[in-house]
Design a protein around this motif. Structure first.
Motif, short mmCIF file in Angstrom:
data_model
loop_
_atom_site.label_atom_id
_atom_site.label_comp_id
_atom_site.label_asym_id
_atom_site.label_seq_id
_atom_site.Cartn_x
_atom_site.Cartn_y
_atom_site.Cartn_z
N VAL A 54 -57.66 15.35 3.09
CA VAL A 54 -56.72 15.82 2.06
C VAL A 54 -55.73 16.81 2.67
N ILE A 55 -56.21 17.73 3.50
CA ILE A 55 -55.34 18.74 4.09
C ILE A 55 -54.37 18.11 5.08
N GLN A 56 -54.83 17.17 5.91
CA GLN A 56 -53.93 16.51 6.85
C GLN A 56 -52.89 15.67 6.11
N SER A 57 -53.31 15.01 5.04
CA SER A 57 -52.37 14.23 4.23
C SER A 57 -51.31 15.12 3.60
N ALA A 58 -51.71 16.29 3.11
CA ALA A 58 -50.75 17.23 2.53
C ALA A 58 -49.77 17.73 3.59
N VAL A 103 -38.06 27.10 2.32
CA VAL A 103 -39.44 27.20 2.80
C VAL A 103 -40.38 27.57 1.67
N ASP A 104 -39.96 28.48 0.80
CA ASP A 104 -40.85 28.91 -0.28
C ASP A 104 -41.15 27.76 -1.24
N LEU A 105 -40.19 26.91 -1.48
CA LEU A 105 -40.41 25.77 -2.36
C LEU A 105 -41.36 24.76 -1.72
N LEU A 106 -41.24 24.56 -0.41
CA LEU A 106 -42.16 23.65 0.28
C LEU A 106 -43.58 24.19 0.31
N GLN A 107 -43.72 25.50 0.49
CA GLN A 107 -45.05 26.10 0.46
C GLN A 107 -45.68 25.96 -0.92
N THR A 108 -44.90 26.17 -1.96
CA THR A 108 -45.41 26.00 -3.33
C THR A 108 -45.83 24.56 -3.57
N LYS A 109 -45.02 23.62 -3.09
CA LYS A 109 -45.38 22.21 -3.23
C LYS A 109 -46.66 21.90 -2.46
N GLY A 110 -46.83 22.51 -1.29
CA GLY A 110 -48.05 22.30 -0.50
C GLY A 110 -49.29 22.79 -1.21
N TYR A 111 -49.21 23.97 -1.79
CA TYR A 111 -50.36 24.48 -2.55
C TYR A 111 -50.64 23.58 -3.76
N LEU A 146 -37.64 24.36 17.70
CA LEU A 146 -36.76 25.20 18.50
C LEU A 146 -35.33 24.70 18.49
N TRP A 147 -35.13 23.38 18.52
CA TRP A 147 -33.79 22.80 18.53
C TRP A 147 -33.33 22.39 17.13
N GLU A 148 -34.08 22.77 16.12
CA GLU A 148 -33.75 22.52 14.72
C GLU A 148 -33.52 21.05 14.40
N ARG A 149 -34.26 20.18 15.02
CA ARG A 149 -34.19 18.75 14.73
C ARG A 149 -35.48 18.24 14.13
N GLU A 150 -36.42 19.15 13.86
CA GLU A 150 -37.73 18.74 13.39
C GLU A 150 -38.28 19.79 12.45
N ILE A 151 -38.97 19.34 11.41
CA ILE A 151 -39.66 20.22 10.48
C ILE A 151 -41.14 20.22 10.87
N GLN A 152 -41.70 21.41 11.05
CA GLN A 152 -43.10 21.54 11.46
C GLN A 152 -43.89 22.22 10.35
N VAL A 153 -45.04 21.66 10.03
CA VAL A 153 -45.90 22.19 8.98
C VAL A 153 -47.27 22.48 9.59
N GLU A 154 -47.80 23.65 9.27
CA GLU A 154 -49.13 24.02 9.74
C GLU A 154 -49.91 24.59 8.56
N ILE A 155 -51.06 23.98 8.28
CA ILE A 155 -51.92 24.43 7.18
C ILE A 155 -53.22 24.94 7.78
N GLN A 156 -53.51 26.20 7.55
CA GLN A 156 -54.74 26.81 8.05
C GLN A 156 -55.72 26.94 6.89
N CYS A 157 -56.94 26.51 7.13
CA CYS A 157 -57.95 26.59 6.06
C CYS A 157 -59.31 26.94 6.65
N GLN A 158 -60.22 27.24 5.77
CA GLN A 158 -61.57 27.63 6.14
C GLN A 158 -62.55 26.80 5.33
N PHE A 159 -63.46 26.11 6.01
CA PHE A 159 -64.49 25.33 5.33
C PHE A 159 -65.78 26.14 5.33
#
Length: 149
Positions: A29-33, A69-77, A98-111
């Protein structure tokens, strides 16, 4: 005596299988998000979506082409809320490469399974989709002698 050992072993194996299934489900679920957020952000890059109205704010678009960014974070949650069995999200980070050609997403969680805790970080990236990058279709000209009716 033997029945007690066998039944205890079977119950332990069933419990471990269920816990492993919950853990694998939550990671999926987290990787899919993360994948969906990266694709969503890449489609929205270069536009400014107003969070309340959810439409393009053209004044901000003229001023800068920053990604919301804030809207994407809200959508992620929102994508993850209520779908995890044994995990909880600690942070969602959305940034440009770095070259602004890619969007990078990182979700950190604890199981947490029993008293054990396992950290997990899901990362995903997607290339920006700009309309200038898409190939243009040549205009079709009506063939000579073919009647368009």
């Amino acid at each position: 005596m033997e029945g007690t050992v066998i039944i205890s072993f079977i119950c332990l194996m069933v419990g471990m299988t269920a816990a492993l299934g919950f853990y694998c489900h939550d990671r999926t679920v987290i990787q899919s998000a993360a994948d969906e957020l990266a694709m969503f952000g890449s489609l929205w890059s270069g536009r400014y979506m107003h969070p309340e109205v959810r439409e393009v704010d053209y004044e901000c678009l003229k001023a800068s082409s920053e990604m919301p960014v804030d809207l994407l974070q809200t959508k992620g949650y929102g994508l993850i809320h209520g779908k995890l069995f044994c995990g909880n999200v600690q942070e969602i980070e959305v940034r440009r490469s770095l070259w602004e050609r890619e969007i990078q997403v990182e979700i950190q969680c604890q199981f947490q399974i029993g008293r054990w805790q396992f950290p997990y970080t899901a990362t995903s990236a997607a290339v920006d989709f700009c309309s200038e990058d898409f190939p243009r279709r040549k205009e079709r000209r009506p063939e000579e002698g073919v009647n368009e009716s």
